[in-house]
Enzyme design. Structure first.
Site, PDB file in Angstrom:
ATOM      1  N   LYS A  80       0.850  -1.201   0.000  1.00 32.90           N
ATOM      2  CA  LYS A  80       0.000   0.000   0.000  1.00 32.90           C
ATOM      3  C   LYS A  80       0.881   1.246   0.000  1.00 32.90           C
ATOM      4  O   LYS A  80       1.949   1.250   0.624  1.00 32.90           O
ATOM      5  CB  LYS A  80      -0.879  -0.065   1.252  1.00 32.90           C
ATOM      6  CG  LYS A  80      -1.931   1.016   1.400  1.00 32.90           C
ATOM      7  CD  LYS A  80      -2.733   0.750   2.687  1.00 32.90           C
ATOM      8  CE  LYS A  80      -3.825   1.775   2.906  1.00 32.90           C
ATOM      9  NZ  LYS A  80      -4.604   1.496   4.141  1.00 32.90           N
ATOM     10  N   SER A 155      -9.560   1.457   3.433  1.00 33.01           N
ATOM     11  CA  SER A 155      -8.740   2.257   2.554  1.00 33.01           C
ATOM     12  C   SER A 155      -7.717   1.439   1.754  1.00 33.01           C
ATOM     13  O   SER A 155      -7.174   1.941   0.776  1.00 33.01           O
ATOM     14  CB  SER A 155      -8.011   3.316   3.379  1.00 33.01           C
ATOM     15  OG  SER A 155      -7.078   2.715   4.250  1.00 33.01           O
ATOM     16  N   SER A 179      -9.450  -0.983   7.624  1.00 34.91           N
ATOM     17  CA  SER A 179      -8.936  -0.741   6.267  1.00 34.91           C
ATOM     18  C   SER A 179      -8.230  -1.919   5.604  1.00 34.91           C
ATOM     19  O   SER A 179      -7.921  -1.848   4.421  1.00 34.91           O
ATOM     20  CB  SER A 179      -7.979   0.450   6.279  1.00 34.91           C
ATOM     21  OG  SER A 179      -8.710   1.644   6.316  1.00 34.91           O
TER      22      SER A 179
END
Lengths: 489, 97
Positions: A80, A155, A179
């Protein structure tokens, strides 16, 4: 035989170990898959195709005879964009960090590299991990590989989409209020939020430091266990990382063939929630029945302060965010406004131009709840409620070994459907964020489908008891037929 | 809790943010609605409950204070929006000739 990219991480890793497939071939297969799928899903930001291929070639050439301390040798993975990777743009999907190339690797990135992983690039996300859809990225929107008109969750939506679309064998995400678990659920993959302190946060761009935790997203539970094995452990550069020894997750996974002797607790407040979609409830029922069929006992438990979790979380996380994000001022890195009149003007304009609307809202709310006159009524009060919520979990886990619950109230929704109303979006986190308040571990596993969309359930356990979650999650996914599933893209 | 225009501008100043005038009202309303929802916490009796600011359960990790060079100055300055090769450069702070 399934395409190389559709194998589980362990299967692919073993082929490389046996010399049946080279690291270069495996990397090239993933890059080809990225070429095919990326125009449809947009899961990646910065990529390192050439470097990755070169690294893989060099690994094949200089392969050590003993690979026992290289558990990810030749395995392509992504991370990420909230984790620093030396020399590659790291932006947390924010304009404020445009052009930032960190001079150091995050601890987890260092550990992936040491284990022999080939890092392909950075995944898209909601800006600074604030969001549940990956629509709040400054750069682009990521689509759900199961239905590209829908969100992948967030997210860590780019991570989940990459894994579900077989662009890589694992991705590292971060979970502050759900997330990792929520996008894993919406994209039909596996994701674990480890116990707070299990994984070092060094090199994780901070959003809410007392909640943030890094963890893997994969297509099988075994793969998640292996990646957590690699990244877990104490790090002297993060004083909140725990000295508790990391157990052998793989060994724990295969200790027993069923779930006899285990008790699963079903939190009444989650299953009685008004907004729970019928398809999600059905997937939970299927998981409960699977647990029973494997010999587990199932009891009802209560988390009485559940209805206060959203308020407590969004006060505390906003407060921490307003403090953490104060460092982005245009002085040392990232975006600086073009023609500031003076220093304060430079801070203010750089931040206003650099941060998106949701990030600005949370900074403003954080400043509010921390300001004189409101601190006790909001910040302190929320922290008191946090203790009550943690105590609820500890009490519930005295009567069972782990909790089983939905992850998201609904399966993946249409893009643009909710992005105008921040409060409505916060309500979508109802089943995930209380676990972050408590600091406990949670494993999201795919449990079935609802109208063609994947649905996950989560297993939540005691502090540092990830082994038990993996053991149960592995058996449940195999029984439910969701082991190593991927999107038909 | 409802934020009036002055409250909102004060918050913006504290946060070093200056949202465009065209979105200020909407943002203030959104923040007010969120804060009104947060008032729900008043329902909970927290008498005698110690706040929990971090879920860390281990003792603070102490270590020797050893200086370690983790990065080169040039690597760090390479990310700076403005630098003279030795320092970060910002607009003049002290007014004068």
């Amino acid at each position: 035989m399934a395409a190389l990219t559709e194998l589980s991480l362990l299967e692919a890793r073993d082929l490389v170990r046996k010399g049946e497939v080279s690291a270069e071939e495996l990397t090239a297969a993933c890059l080809k898959r990225i070429e095919e799928t990326e125009p449809k899903i947009g899961a990646l930001l910065a990529r390192r195709d050439e470097e990755a291929l070169e690294e893989a070639r060099a690994m094949d050439k200089n392969r050590p005879a003993d690979l026992s301390d290289k558990p990810l040798w030749g395995v392509p993975v992504t991370v990420k964009d909230v984790l620093t990777l030396k020399g590659l743009p790291t932006t947390a999907a924010s304009k404020i960090l445009e052009g930032f190339c960190p001079p150091y690797d995050a601890m987890v990135v260092e550990k992936l590299k040491n284990a022999g992983a080939v890092i392909l690039g950075k995944n898209n996300m909601d800006e600074f991990a604030m969001g549940s859809t990956t629509e709040h990225s400054a750069w682009k929107v990521t689509a759900n590989p199961w239905d590209v008109t829908r969100v992948p969750g967030g997210s860590s939506g780019g991570s989940a989409a990459s894994v579900a679309a077989c662009q890589c064998f694992a991705s590292l995400g971060s979970d502050t209020g759900g997330s990792i678990r929520q996008p894993a659920s919406l994209c039909g993959c596996v994701g674990i939020k480890p116990t707070y302190g299990r994984v070092s946060r060094y090199g994780l761009l901070a959003y809410a430091s007392s909640f943030d935790q890094v963890g893997p997203l994969t297509r099988t539970v075994e793969d998640a266990a292996l990646v957590l094995q690699v990244i877990a452990g104490h790090d002297r550069r993060d004083s909140t990382s725990s000295p508790v020894p990391v157990p052998d997750y793989g060994a724990a996974l295969h200790k027993k063939s069923d779930l006899s002797g285990l008790t699963f607790g079903l939190p009444r407040e989650f299953f009685g929630h008004d907004g729970l979609d019928a398809g999600v409830a059905k997937a939970c029922d299927d998981a409960v029945n699977a647990a029973r069929s494997l010999g587990a006992k199932v009891v009802e438990v209560s988390l009485p302060h559940t209805e206060y979790a959203i308020a407590s979380y969004y006060i505390l996380a906003a407060a921490e965010a307003s403090s953490n994000l104060a460092r982005y001022d245009g002085v040392r890195y990232g975006h600086r406004t073009a023609n500031p009149k003076n220093l304060e003007d430079m801070y203010t304009l750089s931040r206003t131009e650099g941060f998106g609307a949701e990030v600005q809202r949370r900074i403003l709310l954080g400043s509010y709840v921390l300001s004189a006159g409101y601190y006790d009524a909001y910040y302190r009060k929320a922290a008191q409620v946090r203790r009550l919520i943690r105590q609820d979990y500890l009490n519930a886990l005295e009567n069972c070994d782990m909790l089983l619950a939905p992850v998201s109230p609904v399966p993946a929704w249409q893009m643009g459907h909710m992005s105008d109303d921040p409060l409505q979006m916060y309500f979508m986190d109802i089943f995930t964020l209380s676990l972050n308040l408590a600091g406990l571990p949670g494993l999201s596993i795919p449990a079935g489908m609802s109208s063609g969309l994947p649905v996950g359930v989560q297993l939540m356990g005691r502090a540092f008891d990830e082994s038990q979650l993996f053991a149960a999650g592995d058996k449940l996914t195999r029984t439910l037929g969701t082991h190593n599933q991927h999107a038909p893209l | 809790m409802s934020l009036d225009k002055n409250d909102f501008l004060h918050l913006c100043r504290l946060s070093r943010l200056a949202p465009d005038a065209s979105v200020q009202e909407e943002m203030a309303q959104q923040c007010s609605r969120i804060l009104a929802y947060m008032d729900k916490l008043a329902e909970v009796d927290t008498t005698g409950v110690e706040p929990l600011y971090s879920p860390v359960i281990h003792e603070s990790a102490f270590r020797d204070d050893v200086a370690v060079r983790r990065a080169e100055r040039s690597d760090i300055l390479a990310d700076a929006p403005a630098s003279d090769g030795a320092f970060f450069i910002v607009p003049r702070i002290v007014e004068g000739k």
